[in-house]
Design a protein around this motif. Structure first.
Motif, PDB file in Angstrom:
ATOM      1  N   VAL A 110       4.725 -14.381   8.797  1.00  0.00           N
ATOM      2  CA  VAL A 110       4.266 -14.062   7.449  1.00  0.00           C
ATOM      3  C   VAL A 110       4.310 -12.541   7.287  1.00  0.00           C
ATOM      4  O   VAL A 110       4.269 -11.802   8.263  1.00  0.00           O
ATOM      5  CB  VAL A 110       2.821 -14.554   7.182  1.00  0.00           C
ATOM      6  N   THR A 111       4.393 -12.100   6.029  1.00  0.00           N
ATOM      7  CA  THR A 111       4.422 -10.668   5.733  1.00  0.00           C
ATOM      8  C   THR A 111       3.270 -10.316   4.809  1.00  0.00           C
ATOM      9  O   THR A 111       3.011 -11.017   3.829  1.00  0.00           O
ATOM     10  CB  THR A 111       5.764 -10.275   5.084  1.00  0.00           C
ATOM     11  N   HIS A 112       2.604  -9.220   5.137  1.00  0.00           N
ATOM     12  CA  HIS A 112       1.470  -8.743   4.338  1.00  0.00           C
ATOM     13  C   HIS A 112       1.768  -7.330   3.841  1.00  0.00           C
ATOM     14  O   HIS A 112       2.069  -6.441   4.643  1.00  0.00           O
ATOM     15  CB  HIS A 112       0.200  -8.734   5.187  1.00  0.00           C
ATOM     16  N   PHE A 113       1.701  -7.136   2.525  1.00  0.00           N
ATOM     17  CA  PHE A 113       1.906  -5.813   1.934  1.00  0.00           C
ATOM     18  C   PHE A 113       0.561  -5.099   1.841  1.00  0.00           C
ATOM     19  O   PHE A 113      -0.435  -5.684   1.397  1.00  0.00           O
ATOM     20  CB  PHE A 113       2.541  -5.929   0.549  1.00  0.00           C
ATOM     21  N   THR A 114       0.550  -3.843   2.256  1.00  0.00           N
ATOM     22  CA  THR A 114      -0.682  -3.067   2.208  1.00  0.00           C
ATOM     23  C   THR A 114      -0.349  -1.582   2.133  1.00  0.00           C
ATOM     24  O   THR A 114       0.828  -1.202   2.103  1.00  0.00           O
ATOM     25  CB  THR A 114      -1.567  -3.372   3.441  1.00  0.00           C
TER      26      THR A 114
ATOM     27  N   LEU B 185      11.630  -5.770  -4.050  1.00  0.00           N
ATOM     28  CA  LEU B 185      11.286  -4.745  -5.040  1.00  0.00           C
ATOM     29  C   LEU B 185       9.996  -5.064  -5.798  1.00  0.00           C
ATOM     30  O   LEU B 185       9.152  -4.189  -6.011  1.00  0.00           O
ATOM     31  CB  LEU B 185      12.438  -4.583  -6.047  1.00  0.00           C
ATOM     32  N   THR B 186       9.858  -6.314  -6.197  1.00  0.00           N
ATOM     33  CA  THR B 186       8.660  -6.689  -6.947  1.00  0.00           C
ATOM     34  C   THR B 186       7.407  -6.553  -6.086  1.00  0.00           C
ATOM     35  O   THR B 186       6.363  -6.106  -6.553  1.00  0.00           O
ATOM     36  CB  THR B 186       8.784  -8.136  -7.457  1.00  0.00           C
TER      37      THR B 186
ATOM     38  N   TYR C  18       2.282  -4.734  -4.776  1.00  0.00           N
ATOM     39  CA  TYR C  18       1.330  -4.759  -3.671  1.00  0.00           C
ATOM     40  C   TYR C  18       1.550  -3.670  -2.612  1.00  0.00           C
ATOM     41  O   TYR C  18       0.600  -3.347  -1.884  1.00  0.00           O
ATOM     42  CB  TYR C  18       1.367  -6.138  -2.989  1.00  0.00           C
ATOM     43  N   GLY C  19       2.766  -3.168  -2.495  1.00  0.00           N
ATOM     44  CA  GLY C  19       3.042  -2.173  -1.463  1.00  0.00           C
ATOM     45  C   GLY C  19       2.696  -0.767  -1.913  1.00  0.00           C
ATOM     46  O   GLY C  19       3.555   0.119  -1.955  1.00  0.00           O
ATOM     47  N   LYS C  20       1.410  -0.566  -2.247  1.00  0.00           N
ATOM     48  CA  LYS C  20       0.977   0.693  -2.854  1.00  0.00           C
ATOM     49  C   LYS C  20       0.164   1.538  -1.876  1.00  0.00           C
ATOM     50  O   LYS C  20      -0.413   1.019  -0.911  1.00  0.00           O
ATOM     51  CB  LYS C  20       0.121   0.417  -4.090  1.00  0.00           C
ATOM     52  N   GLU C  21       0.122   2.834  -2.166  1.00  0.00           N
ATOM     53  CA  GLU C  21      -0.830   3.736  -1.527  1.00  0.00           C
ATOM     54  C   GLU C  21      -1.701   4.252  -2.662  1.00  0.00           C
ATOM     55  O   GLU C  21      -1.246   5.048  -3.482  1.00  0.00           O
ATOM     56  CB  GLU C  21      -0.116   4.882  -0.812  1.00  0.00           C
TER      57      GLU C  21
ATOM     58  N   ASP D 283      -0.131   4.485  -6.270  1.00  0.00           N
ATOM     59  CA  ASP D 283       1.282   4.851  -6.206  1.00  0.00           C
ATOM     60  C   ASP D 283       2.111   3.697  -5.660  1.00  0.00           C
ATOM     61  O   ASP D 283       1.957   3.291  -4.491  1.00  0.00           O
ATOM     62  CB  ASP D 283       1.486   6.087  -5.322  1.00  0.00           C
ATOM     63  N   GLU D 284       2.994   3.169  -6.491  1.00  0.00           N
ATOM     64  CA  GLU D 284       3.813   2.021  -6.100  1.00  0.00           C
ATOM     65  C   GLU D 284       4.835   2.402  -5.028  1.00  0.00           C
ATOM     66  O   GLU D 284       5.318   3.543  -4.982  1.00  0.00           O
ATOM     67  CB  GLU D 284       4.541   1.463  -7.323  1.00  0.00           C
ATOM     68  N   ALA D 285       5.160   1.436  -4.178  1.00  0.00           N
ATOM     69  CA  ALA D 285       6.229   1.534  -3.174  1.00  0.00           C
ATOM     70  C   ALA D 285       5.964   2.580  -2.099  1.00  0.00           C
ATOM     71  O   ALA D 285       6.867   2.953  -1.356  1.00  0.00           O
ATOM     72  CB  ALA D 285       7.577   1.797  -3.849  1.00  0.00           C
TER      73      ALA D 285
END
Length: 524
Positions: free
Chosen positions: A253-257, A328-329, A334-337, A340-342
Motif C-alpha cells: 500500500v502507498t501512503h501520501f504524507t 499527479l492527483t 495529499y502529497g503536501k507539505e 504546498d502541493e506536491a
C-alpha cells in the motif's frame, strides 16, 4: 540472603513456573543468586520466566545456561528468541541442536512446530507437534500448537477438540482460554466465547494493564452486545461479510504524507498514527452508506437535530495501491507539505511486514493472528444505483456480493428501526455501522482508488493530543521503516537529491533495502 540449597531452590522455582508465577521466579533468582549457584538449571528456569512474562534480554540467561551445560529448556527459549527476532534459520538450527542434546524431550519438536507455523508450513508444523505428543502425550503446549494449525486451516471442530484436550491437562492455562474464546467467536458460539474470555480474565486479574487482558475486556463487551440484541448480532454478521468482500489483498500500500512526517517516521522511528474518524477532513465521510441505508445518523441526517449523542468512530488510515505512488492527483490532494502541493512524499509499504510489526507491538502471535484485526480494505463508490469497486468487473462476483450484502444490511436496519430499542443498543448499532461507513464514498472520488485501514483501536492506547486548539485523538501503530519498499519524493520537493540520499543511507544503515524515487511529473 540465600536460605535454601540449590535443589530446594530449583524445586521451588520449577513449581512457581508451572503455576505461572513468573515474576516471583524473577524476583527470587536475582543475578547475585544465579552467580552464587552457577547452575544451568536455575539459569534455564529464570530464562523461562523472563520469556513468558515478555521481559527483554532473556536470551542472555539462556546463553549463560548453555555455557554451563547443554540443556533443552534453555536451548528451546533461545530458539523462541530467534523466532521473535525473525531469524528463522537460526531458530530452526537451535531447535535441531536441542534434538541432539536430548532426542526424547518434546520441547525441541514443539519449537520446530512453532517455527513451521511462522513459515506457514502447516503440514510440517502438524508433524512436529505430533512428534512432541508421541514423546509426551500430556504435553499440553503441543495440543495448543496443533489446535492453532487446525484453526489456521479453518478446521474449527478439530481445533476446538485439541484446545479442550489441552485444558483437561492444564486447566489454568490462561492463553488457552484466550485462544479458545477467539475460536468460539469465529464459530459464532458466542456464549462459549464469553465464558472462555471470562475465565481468561479471572486467571489474569493481576495483569490489568496487559494488552491481552484489555483485548479480552473489549471482546467481552462486544459479546455482551451480541447476546443482548438479536438485531446487533444479525447486523454484525452482515458487516463482517461486507468487510470480507472489500478486503485488500495486494502486497503493498502507498501512503501520501508530508516530508516532515516522513522525516519523523524514518529518522526518529516515530510510530505511524491513525486518527479517529471524526477528524477526517471531508465532512461528507460516511454519508454515502447512510444515505443508501436510509439510516438517521449524525453523518447521514440532512437536518441538524436539536440534540445529538456522540458516537465513537474507528481509527482510519488512508492509502492507495502501489501503482499510484507517483500520481499527479495524489500529489495535488495529499502529497503536501503544509498547504504546498506536491512537496510531500509517498511511502510504499509491504502489507505483511507492516501487519507483523503491529502484531508484535501488541504482543500477539500466530495463536491470535486476527485478534485484533489488522486489515486493509478497498473503498467502494456509488455509481448508477449500485456500489462499485475500482478494478473489479461491474458484473463481477465481488460487486454482486457487495451490493447483495448492502441490501441485506438495509433490510436489517429497517427492521431494527421499527423497534423502540433503548438508547444504548441504538448507539451500539451505530458504532457497528461506522466500522464500514468510511469504506463508501461518492463517485466523484472514484479516481482515488482509495484503500483504508479501519481499526476499532482494540489493544491500543487512545491518545488525546492537547497541543491543538481542539485536542486530537489518535492511536499509534508501530514504526514503519522495516516495511518500507520505496519512498517517492514529490515533484516539487526542493533539493530532492539530498533528501533521497539521506533517506537511502538511513535505511541502508538499518539494513533495509528500499528504492528511493524522485517524481519528475510535470506538476504546475
Amino acid at each position: 540472603m540465600i536460605t535454601e540449597n540449590k535443589q530446594e531452590l530449583l524445586e521451588k522455582v520449577k513449581i512457581l513456573n508451572l503455576e505461572g508465577n513468573y515474576n516471583e521466579v524473577i524476583n527470587i533468582l536475582t543475578d547475585s543468586v544465579l552467580e552464587a549457584f552457577s547452575s544451568y538449571e536455575l539459569y534455564a528456569e529464570v530464562t523461562e520466566s523472563m520469556s513468558k512474562s515478555n521481559k527483554k534480554n532473556y536470551q542472555i540467561y539462556a546463553i549463560k545456561s548453555l555455557e554451563i551445560s547443554k540443556n533443552v529448556k534453555a536451548n528451546f527459549h533461545l530458539g523462541c528468541y530467534f523466532i521473535e527476532k525473525e531469524n528463522f534459520e537460526k531458530a530452526k538450527k537451535t531447535f535441531e541442536e536441542g534434538l541432539e542434546i536430548d532426542p526424547k524431550n518434546p520441547l525441541s519438536y514443539h519449537g520446530l512446530g512453532n517455527y513451521f507455523v511462522r513459515k506457514i508450513d502447516l503440514e510440517s508444523a502438524k508433524d512436529c507437534y505430533k512428534k512432541a505428543l508421541n514423546l509426551d502425550p500430556n504435553f499440553s503446549n503441543s495440543y495448543i500448537g496443533l489446535a492453532v494449525v487446525y484453526q489456521l486451516d479453518n478446521d474449527f471442530q478439530k481445533s476446538e477438540e485439541l484446545y479442550l484436550k489441552a485444558l483437561k491437562i492444564n486447566s489454568k492455562s490462561s492463553a488457552n482460554y484466550f485462544n479458545l474464546a477467539y475460536l468460539n467467536f469465529q464459530q459464532k458460539k458466542y456464549k462459549h466465547s464469553k465464558r472462555n474470555y471470562q475465565r481468561f480474565i479471572e486467571l489474569e486479574s493481576d495483569k490489568r494493564k496487559d494488552r491481552y487482558y484489555n483485548i479480552a475486556i473489549e471482546k467481552l463487551e462486544e459479546l455482551n452486545k451480541i447476546l443482548a440484541s438479536e438485531d446487533y448480532k444479525i447486523i454484525k454478521e452482515i458487516v463482517a461479510k461486507i468487510k470480507k468482500t472489500l478486503e485488500y489483498t495486494d502486497e503493498c500500500v502507498t501512503h501520501f504524507t508530508s516530508i516532515s512526517v516522513t522525516k519523523l517516521l524514518i529518522f526518529e522511528d516515530s510510530r505511524f498514527r491513525l486518527s479517529e474518524g471524526a477528524y477526517l477532513n471531508d465532512t461528507s465521510e460516511g454519508i454515502e452508506l447512510f444515505s443508501f441505508l436510509n439510516y438517521q445518523s449524525p453523518f447521514g441526517r440532512k437536518e441538524n437535530p436539536v440534540d445529538e449523542i456522540f458516537v465513537q468512530k474507528p481509527f482510519i488510515g488512508s492509502f492507495v495501491s502501489e501503482n499510484k505512488h507517483n500520481d499527479l492527483t495524489m500529489w495535488r490532494m495529499y502529497g503536501k507539505e503544509g498547504k504546498d502541493e506536491a512537496r510531500g512524499c509517498a511511502l510504499t509499504m509491504k502489507v505483511d511486514k507492516l501487519r507483523e510489526k503491529i502484531q508484535k507491538e501488541l504482543g500477539t502471535t500466530n495463536l491470535e493472528e486476527n485478534e485484533p484485526e489488522i486489515k486493509f480494505y478497498k473503498v467502494a463508490y456509488w455509481k448508477d444505483n449500485k456500489f462499485i469497486i475500482p478494478d473489479e468487473k461491474i458484473l463481477g462476483t465481488k460487486i454482486k456480493n457487495l451490493n447483495k450484502y448492502c441490501l441485506e444490511l438495509k433490510n436489517a436496519i429497517e427492521e431494527f428501526s421499527k423497534k423502540d430499542e433503548e438508547i444504548k443498543i441504538q448507539i451500539d448499532i451505530e458504532e457497528l455501522l461506522f466500522e464500514i461507513a468510511f469504506l463508501f464514498k461518492g463517485i466523484e472520488y472514484q479516481y482515488e482508488h482509495e484503500i483504508r485501514l479501519v481499526q476499532k483501536g482494540m489493544g491500543f492506547d487512545k491518545i488525546v493530543d492537547k497541543n491543538f486548539i481542539i485536542p486530537r485523538v489518535y492511536i499509534e501503530l508501530t514504526e514503519v521503516s522495516e516495511s518500507i519498499k520505496k519512498i517517492t519524493l514529490g515533484p516539487k520537493v526542493e533539493r530532492a537529491d539530498e533528501w533521497a540520499s539521506a533517506f537511502h543511507y538511513e535505511l541502508k544503515n538499518k539494513e533495509i533495502e528500499a528504492e528511493i524515487h524522485i517524481s519528475r511529473q510535470p506538476f504546475k
